[in-house]
Design an enzyme around this catalytic site. Structure first.
Site, PDB file in Angstrom:
ATOM      1  CE1 TYR A  74      -3.284  -2.802   0.346  1.00  0.00           C
ATOM      2  CE2 TYR A  74      -3.713  -2.116   2.601  1.00  0.00           C
ATOM      3  CZ  TYR A  74      -3.990  -2.929   1.528  1.00  0.00           C
ATOM      4  OH  TYR A  74      -4.987  -3.878   1.626  1.00  0.00           O
ATOM      5  CG  PHE A 223     -12.561  -3.553  -2.385  1.00  0.00           C
ATOM      6  CD1 PHE A 223     -11.703  -2.541  -1.964  1.00  0.00           C
ATOM      7  CD2 PHE A 223     -12.229  -4.270  -3.512  1.00  0.00           C
ATOM      8  CE1 PHE A 223     -10.531  -2.260  -2.666  1.00  0.00           C
ATOM      9  CE2 PHE A 223     -11.063  -3.997  -4.223  1.00  0.00           C
ATOM     10  CZ  PHE A 223     -10.213  -2.989  -3.804  1.00  0.00           C
ATOM     11  N   PRO A 224     -15.288  -3.316   1.783  1.00  0.00           N
ATOM     12  CG  PRO A 224     -15.028  -2.396   3.916  1.00  0.00           C
ATOM     13  CD  PRO A 224     -14.245  -2.866   2.723  1.00  0.00           C
ATOM     14  CG  LEU A 225     -17.624   1.126   2.963  1.00  0.00           C
ATOM     15  CD1 LEU A 225     -17.330   2.554   3.393  1.00  0.00           C
ATOM     16  CD2 LEU A 225     -18.873   0.602   3.647  1.00  0.00           C
ATOM     17  N   GLY A 226     -17.695  -1.401  -1.263  1.00  0.00           N
ATOM     18  CA  GLY A 226     -17.779  -1.514  -2.711  1.00  0.00           C
ATOM     19  C   GLY A 226     -16.465  -1.363  -3.438  1.00  0.00           C
ATOM     20  N   GLY A 227     -15.517  -0.605  -2.873  1.00  0.00           N
ATOM     21  CA  GLY A 227     -14.195  -0.520  -3.453  1.00  0.00           C
ATOM     22  C   GLY A 227     -13.972   0.659  -4.385  1.00  0.00           C
TER      23      GLY A 227
END
Length: 299
Positions: A74, A223-227
């Protein structure tokens, strides 16, 4: 894995999501933080303000976040998530759990390499140790690349490093049930990190989550919120309006409701979004909400 019931704090706090005993000895709040977006909004940029990213990390800990998910790969240009974490939070307070990942490799220019072999995996673990400034990593995931059918060779390397005292717990990422079983035949698996959200999960994904829940393995959706930004989904919007919440908060609350084994790690470099994400720890979705979201997922 031991799970406690959610608390009801008077203000925004990660403890409102309840806690989970990771690997039998690391208690963490079920609302954590993902560090991927601290250096840049995407792999190729634009870069984030590092001063603001440092402030977000410090604020996350103030809000009760005690589980930070990172990786050595990252980074954007000369700014890395690991470096930001160390600058913001080292020396780390007692109880702060930092999880990291190895498997993919990136060149200094940001381009992706072939999947890591044994030597590269060892080097990546040592790089995480140096960058984070620790003698032992709390949790290391082996992230399977799409071209890899087997995780056995790589996971065996991490198991050796665990025996050497450099890693406390092991996890796997981007795996199916067969690959999880392959890893478990080598060493205990504490956590699985797969792509999973209210908008993106299959019957196979749900079955793997159920299996992890039954066997005490933490499940940590990436990606819990869609990514790629919170989608404008009508069902999610209706649920959000009923609760006076944001769609992102509904997506995070759904993850916490779908299984007590889930650890949520929404990430951001925005102080405002951080507060919103942590506030989702206290959002309780009712039966009507969950049924509406389930119907949307089946559509």
């Amino acid at each position: 894995m031991t799970i406690t019931s959610p608390a009801a704090p008077a203000s925004v706090h990660a403890s409102a999501a309840g806690s989970l005993l990771l690997g039998g000895d690391l208690p963490v709040s079920r609302m954590g933080f993902g560090a991927m977006k601290l250096p840049a909004r995407d792999w190729d940029g634009p870069a984030c303000d590092p001063v603001q990213s440092l402030a977000v990390l410090r604020r996350a800990v103030e809000l009760g976040v005690d589980h930070i998910d990172t990786a050595w790969f990252y980074f954007h240009e000369d700014v890395s998530a690991n470096g930001l974490i160390r600058e913001a939070l080292h020396p780390y307070r007692d109880g702060l759990v930092i999880a990291t990942k190895v498997g993919p490799g990136r060149d200094p220019d940001g381009s992706w390499q072939e999947p890591a072999g044994p030597a590269e995996l060892r080097a990546a673990v040592h790089r995480n140790l140096r960058e984070l400034g620790v003698d032992r990593l709390d949790l290391v995931y082996l992230r399977r690349m799409p071209s890899q059918e087997s995780v056995g060779e790589g996971f065996a390397v991490l198991a050796e490093l665990r025996e050497e005292g450099l890693i406390r717990h092991l996890g796997v990422s981007n795996v199916d049930a067969a690959q999880l079983a392959e890893a478990e035949a080598i060493a205990p698996v504490t956590a699985v990190q797969n792509r999973f959200s209210v908008l993106e999960h299959s019957a196979q994904d749900a079955a793997l989550l159920a299996d992890c829940t039954a066997r005490g393995i933490a499940f940590v959706p990436f990606f819990p919120l869609g990514g790629s930004g919170v989608p404008a989904d009508p069902a999610i919007r209706r649920v959000a309006e009923r609760h006076g919440a944001t769609p992102a908060q509904v997506m995070a609350a759904w993850l916490l409701a779908v299984s007590p084994a889930v650890l949520a790690i929404p990430g951001t470099s925005s102080p405002v979004h951080l507060e919103e994400n942590v506030a989702a720890a206290s959002l309780r979705l009712g039966a009507e909400d969950l049924a509406e979201l389930a119907a949307r997922a089946r559509a």
